[in-house]
Design an enzyme around this catalytic site. Sequence first.
Site, mmCIF file in Angstrom:
data_model
loop_
_atom_site.group_PDB
_atom_site.id
_atom_site.type_symbol
_atom_site.label_atom_id
_atom_site.label_comp_id
_atom_site.label_asym_id
_atom_site.label_seq_id
_atom_site.Cartn_x
_atom_site.Cartn_y
_atom_site.Cartn_z
ATOM 1 N N HIS A 99 -2.919 7.848 6.088
ATOM 2 C CA HIS A 99 -3.120 6.529 5.473
ATOM 3 C C HIS A 99 -4.541 6.067 5.784
ATOM 4 C CE1 HIS A 99 -1.946 2.893 3.535
ATOM 5 N NE2 HIS A 99 -2.074 2.145 4.616
ATOM 6 N N GLU A 123 -1.376 4.871 13.573
ATOM 7 C CA GLU A 123 -1.034 6.087 12.825
ATOM 8 C C GLU A 123 -1.266 7.315 13.686
ATOM 9 O OE1 GLU A 123 -1.647 8.242 8.490
ATOM 10 O OE2 GLU A 123 -3.107 6.714 9.109
ATOM 11 N N PHE A 147 1.784 -3.507 3.922
ATOM 12 C CA PHE A 147 2.161 -4.829 4.409
ATOM 13 C C PHE A 147 3.669 -5.031 4.224
ATOM 14 C CE2 PHE A 147 -2.070 -7.413 3.864
ATOM 15 C CZ PHE A 147 -2.646 -6.627 4.838
ATOM 16 N N LYS A 163 -9.571 8.081 1.825
ATOM 17 C CA LYS A 163 -9.997 6.694 1.606
ATOM 18 C C LYS A 163 -11.433 6.476 2.076
ATOM 19 C CE LYS A 163 -5.464 4.363 1.931
ATOM 20 N NZ LYS A 163 -4.600 5.513 2.240
ATOM 21 N N CYS A 223 0.803 -1.221 0.000
ATOM 22 C CA CYS A 223 0.000 0.000 0.000
ATOM 23 C C CYS A 223 0.838 1.274 0.000
ATOM 24 C CB CYS A 223 -0.935 -0.002 1.204
ATOM 25 S SG CYS A 223 -1.947 -1.491 1.298
ATOM 26 N N HIS A 267 -9.786 1.904 -0.390
ATOM 27 C CA HIS A 267 -8.331 1.778 -0.334
ATOM 28 C C HIS A 267 -7.838 1.214 -1.662
ATOM 29 C CE1 HIS A 267 -4.335 1.221 0.830
ATOM 30 N NE2 HIS A 267 -4.461 0.432 1.892
#
Length: 427
Positions: A317, A328, A413, A349, A177, A354
């Site tokens: 994010h 975050e 990830f 998002k 991502c 996403h």
Amino acid sequence: MRCDLSEAYEVKNGMENRVVITGLGAVTPVGIGKETYWDSLVNGKSGIKKITRFDVTDFSCHIAGELKDFEPTKYIEKKDVRRMDRFAQYAVAAAKLAVEDANLTIDEKNDKRVGVLIGSGIGGIETFEEQSKNLFHKGPSRVSPFLIPMMIVNMASGQVGINIGAKGPNSATVTACASGTHAIGDAFMILRSGWADVMVTGGSEAAITPLAIAGFCSAKALSTRNDAPEHSMRPFDKERDGFVMGEGAGLIVLETLEHAKKRGAHIYAEIVGYGMSCDAYHITAPDPKGEGATSAIMAALRHARLNITDVDYINAHGTSTNYNDKFETMAIKNVFGEHAYKTAISSTKSMTGHLLGAAGGIEAIACALSLEKGIIPPTINYEFPDPECDLDYVPNSARELNINIALSNSFGFGGHNAVLAFKKFVE
């Protein structure tokens, strides 16, 4: 045989080139083209609906941010469409939109000084699934000869280079991502270093497929709020239950300031910093102390020579997952201290879903337009405050604010973290 070492490969101006954004190409679940995309964001429009591309009866998640009005032959020759996975089609479309928006001509006079760098987390998974069926049900002779060049992640950059005639530096990033943000950051550094004058860069993804959705369902990562798709993406909200996948591409044209000024280009914003790090913790879960994200944000600020109080806005994010939003928020507090509570933060998002490797690309576009227009898109579906996520997430309605510095966070990830710092352009 003697090689002609032309100026195409000359490193110009050392490490001090300023880098600006001159073109925006958005292919997103909330609209195609920068105007439609931006209008949807500031009006809080969700692009999340029930999946129509395949039967979702047996899946726990039935929803996604599909592209509804994308017609590839508007951007690509019909014969070539059949030889591209959708992620490459989206990339070519976004690149052509960005180049057109930048009013940039690419020809034999400058083509070796124009590069391409595009990220994707998954690449051509639809092609992989289709051709796997051919192999298992019809035999190896029925596998397409285009399987590999349609599937491999670098083909978005390759196809864009072919379609716009860019012969300069060409590469791809694969950091889940964070791919799109890493791509833009790496392109920024190429321009700073003088290896090119122009880079077309960002991310592209087309992973709304049975296998990808099933994999994320099995990982318990996706929202199951199937009865209310538009309200399913709820970053930082206490009732969040997972992310919703989107698809599309976000590409921008970056240029050295010298090159942009010479040709009289419109400048949206300037990129001034880039930071990256690794959690070195877990293959999917973020570092529970937020250390990796903290390091990446601090690295971007140091690179940009900014103070924490300089930052006005953070495009988070913000994935609407329990751990990501919590950690975050923790990382932002780690870096900014009390200033974290004075900083506007939003997750676009919440509207687009996403887009995985394309997320950083469309979010960079959002940051550039926020700086230019003085408007912060909201975090929609924010209804129930979470005590562990207690910052200003610009809930539900866009906000007018004179923004000088914006950050864009992307975490993937594998523990990959990437952060970009953008600045309102001033000569």
